[in-house]
Design a protein around this motif. Structure first.
Motif, PDB file in Angstrom:
ATOM      1  N   GLU A 170      85.403  -5.775  81.943  1.00  0.00           N
ATOM      2  CA  GLU A 170      85.861  -4.819  82.962  1.00  0.00           C
ATOM      3  C   GLU A 170      85.812  -3.376  82.441  1.00  0.00           C
ATOM      4  O   GLU A 170      85.675  -2.428  83.231  1.00  0.00           O
ATOM      5  CB  GLU A 170      87.287  -5.152  83.408  1.00  0.00           C
ATOM      6  N   ASP A 171      85.899  -3.197  81.129  1.00  0.00           N
ATOM      7  CA  ASP A 171      85.863  -1.846  80.551  1.00  0.00           C
ATOM      8  C   ASP A 171      84.458  -1.239  80.589  1.00  0.00           C
ATOM      9  O   ASP A 171      84.297  -0.023  80.684  1.00  0.00           O
ATOM     10  CB  ASP A 171      86.336  -1.869  79.088  1.00  0.00           C
ATOM     11  N   ILE A 172      83.442  -2.092  80.486  1.00  0.00           N
ATOM     12  CA  ILE A 172      82.072  -1.602  80.285  1.00  0.00           C
ATOM     13  C   ILE A 172      81.487  -1.044  81.583  1.00  0.00           C
ATOM     14  O   ILE A 172      81.373  -1.748  82.583  1.00  0.00           O
ATOM     15  CB  ILE A 172      81.162  -2.727  79.745  1.00  0.00           C
ATOM     16  N   LYS A 173      81.117   0.235  81.547  1.00  0.00           N
ATOM     17  CA  LYS A 173      80.503   0.902  82.696  1.00  0.00           C
ATOM     18  C   LYS A 173      79.016   1.210  82.452  1.00  0.00           C
ATOM     19  O   LYS A 173      78.228   1.270  83.394  1.00  0.00           O
ATOM     20  CB  LYS A 173      81.236   2.212  83.008  1.00  0.00           C
ATOM     21  N   ALA A 192      74.878  -7.639  88.769  1.00  0.00           N
ATOM     22  CA  ALA A 192      76.021  -8.404  89.274  1.00  0.00           C
ATOM     23  C   ALA A 192      77.348  -7.767  88.879  1.00  0.00           C
ATOM     24  O   ALA A 192      78.347  -7.888  89.605  1.00  0.00           O
ATOM     25  CB  ALA A 192      75.951  -9.838  88.756  1.00  0.00           C
ATOM     26  N   HIS A 193      77.366  -7.070  87.729  1.00  0.00           N
ATOM     27  CA  HIS A 193      78.617  -6.471  87.242  1.00  0.00           C
ATOM     28  C   HIS A 193      78.630  -4.953  87.389  1.00  0.00           C
ATOM     29  O   HIS A 193      79.519  -4.276  86.842  1.00  0.00           O
ATOM     30  CB  HIS A 193      78.854  -6.878  85.785  1.00  0.00           C
ATOM     31  N   HIS A 194      77.646  -4.435  88.134  1.00  0.00           N
ATOM     32  CA  HIS A 194      77.589  -2.992  88.437  1.00  0.00           C
ATOM     33  C   HIS A 194      77.651  -2.138  87.172  1.00  0.00           C
ATOM     34  O   HIS A 194      78.380  -1.140  87.096  1.00  0.00           O
ATOM     35  CB  HIS A 194      78.727  -2.603  89.393  1.00  0.00           C
ATOM     36  N   ILE A 196      81.437   1.899  76.885  1.00  0.00           N
ATOM     37  CA  ILE A 196      79.989   1.727  76.723  1.00  0.00           C
ATOM     38  C   ILE A 196      79.702   0.495  75.860  1.00  0.00           C
ATOM     39  O   ILE A 196      80.468   0.157  74.963  1.00  0.00           O
ATOM     40  CB  ILE A 196      79.308   2.972  76.110  1.00  0.00           C
ATOM     41  N   GLY A 197      78.629  -0.170  76.187  1.00  0.00           N
ATOM     42  CA  GLY A 197      78.245  -1.367  75.443  1.00  0.00           C
ATOM     43  C   GLY A 197      76.766  -1.322  75.062  1.00  0.00           C
ATOM     44  O   GLY A 197      76.046  -0.383  75.395  1.00  0.00           O
TER      45      GLY A 197
END
Length: 371
Positions: A195-198, A216-218, A242-243
């Motif tokens: 949920e943190d990753i944008k 799928a996870h925007h 960020i990932g």
């Protein structure tokens, strides 16, 4: 109107003459190749072929048969070339040993898939890493390294065109192939959640291979130099939003959490890496042959090459086209076939293929490995 029986009798009589003339022509074709070999002459001459075809077409009385006559004469000449190729002496390729104290270069950083492919092929060695694909080619050209390891094709996203083009540009050879399973993982700093990753960073191939998960996870994808470098970047940034998409090995090296495992679109995801060198290296275990060629920009030109492969009962593993510089809508063709250069039928097929190409270069005969 002639009856069918009469027509068949006439065709049979004509066929008898054609076969006698065909046999006579093939014997003369043998005399031609024997003479050329004895006098070290060019074996096949395209301009001469065009002259022969046109000369025979001009002899037609019924001009409506012109296209059929061209095909008839061309097919007859193709049979002659195939027969002539059987008289060209075969070569014996000696096995090549791997250099001692060799140096290997790869694109990326430790933890990258290229690094993994290098270790799978050469064992647990310390390679020299370079930022860009072309840096590896330049290092090989300068003698800084003896071998380079580069990705050429992914099973789900296709060819890595830059490396096809660079292979021809630098004139190097493929001496090995390593296929590895590619598990793409979503990595984040310690404690980060999905949920943190944008935003995520990865090589363009990594982004393409995980597009379904990202959509799928925007999550917004951003292209980075390579997957492991992206992992290094987010490790240094220490931003939970960020990932990176990279390997589990990269997660260990850069002290990151694996937030989501194996997120690639295709769970059978593989990448084919090539081992390149400045010279040929051929071993008894070699089972794949790669070549690059160009053909006339005309109907049926590529078909003739494919026909030769089929008629010699050789499996065609892959064909790839790349634009020919300064010649719009014309292409280099990269062809992979199964076989070893010391197999007679393979050598004869390659001799014949050369007769249908404008330019031809053998890129390598090498062993394929999987891990």
């Amino acid at each position: 109107m002639k009856d069918l029986k009469t027509c068949r009798e006439e065709i049979d009589a004509i066929d008898k003459e054609i076969i006698a003339l065909f046999e006579k022509r093939m014997h003369v074709a043998k005399d031609v190749i024997t003479y050329k070999l004895a006098h070290d002459m060019q074996i096949f001459q395209k301009d001469r072929e065009k002259e022969v075809i046109q000369k025979n077409v001009d002899r037609l009385e019924d001009k409506s048969l012109e296209s059929y006559a061209k095909t008839f004469v061309q097919d007859t000449m193709n049979l002659s070339k195939s027969y002539q190729s059987t008289f060209i002496p075969l070569k014996k390729y000696e096995a090549t040993e791997i250099k001692e104290n060799f140096k290997v270069g790869y694109q990326g950083v430790p933890g990258s898939f290229s690094n993994q492919a290098m270790k799978s092929w050469f064992g647990d060695i310390e390679g020299i890493n370079y930022p860009h694909f072309e840096d590896v080619y330049q290092a090989l050209e300068k003698g800084e390294i003896d071998y380079g390891v580069l990705p050429l094709e992914n099973s789900s996203t296709g060819a890595i065109n830059d490396n096809y083009d660079l292979l021809t540009q630098y004139g190097f050879y493929i001496v090995g192939e390593q296929s590895i399973t590619i598990d793409q993982n979503l990595l984040g700093i310690k404690g980060a959640t999905l949920e943190d990753i944008k935003d995520v960073y990865s090589h363009i191939q990594g982004l393409k291979q995980t597009s379904e998960f990202l959509n799928a996870h925007h999550i917004e994808g951003h292209e980075y130099l390579n997957t492991a470098a992206a992992a290094k970047y987010i490790s240094e940034a220490q931003n939970k939003h960020i990932g990176a998409i990279a390997s589990s090995e990269a997660a260990k090296l850069y002290n990151l959490d694996i937030i989501a495992k194996a997120i690639q679109n295709d769970q059978s995801n593989h990448t084919r890496f090539i081992i390149i060198a400045r010279q040929y290296e051929i071993r008894p275990s070699a089972n794949r042959i790669s070549m690059v060629f160009t053909v006339n920009h005309e109907v049926g030109a590529l078909y003739e090459v494919m026909r030769v492969v089929k008629e010699h009962n050789i499996n065609m593993a892959r064909i790839e086209s790349r634009p020919l510089p300064l010649s719009p809508w014309e292409y280099y063709f990269y062809l992979d076939i199964d076989g070893n250069l010391n197999q007679d039928h393979v050598q004869r097929a390659l001799q014949e293929i050369k007769t249908y190409t404008n330019t031809f270069r053998m890129i390598g005969n090498y062993e394929r490995k999987e891990s």
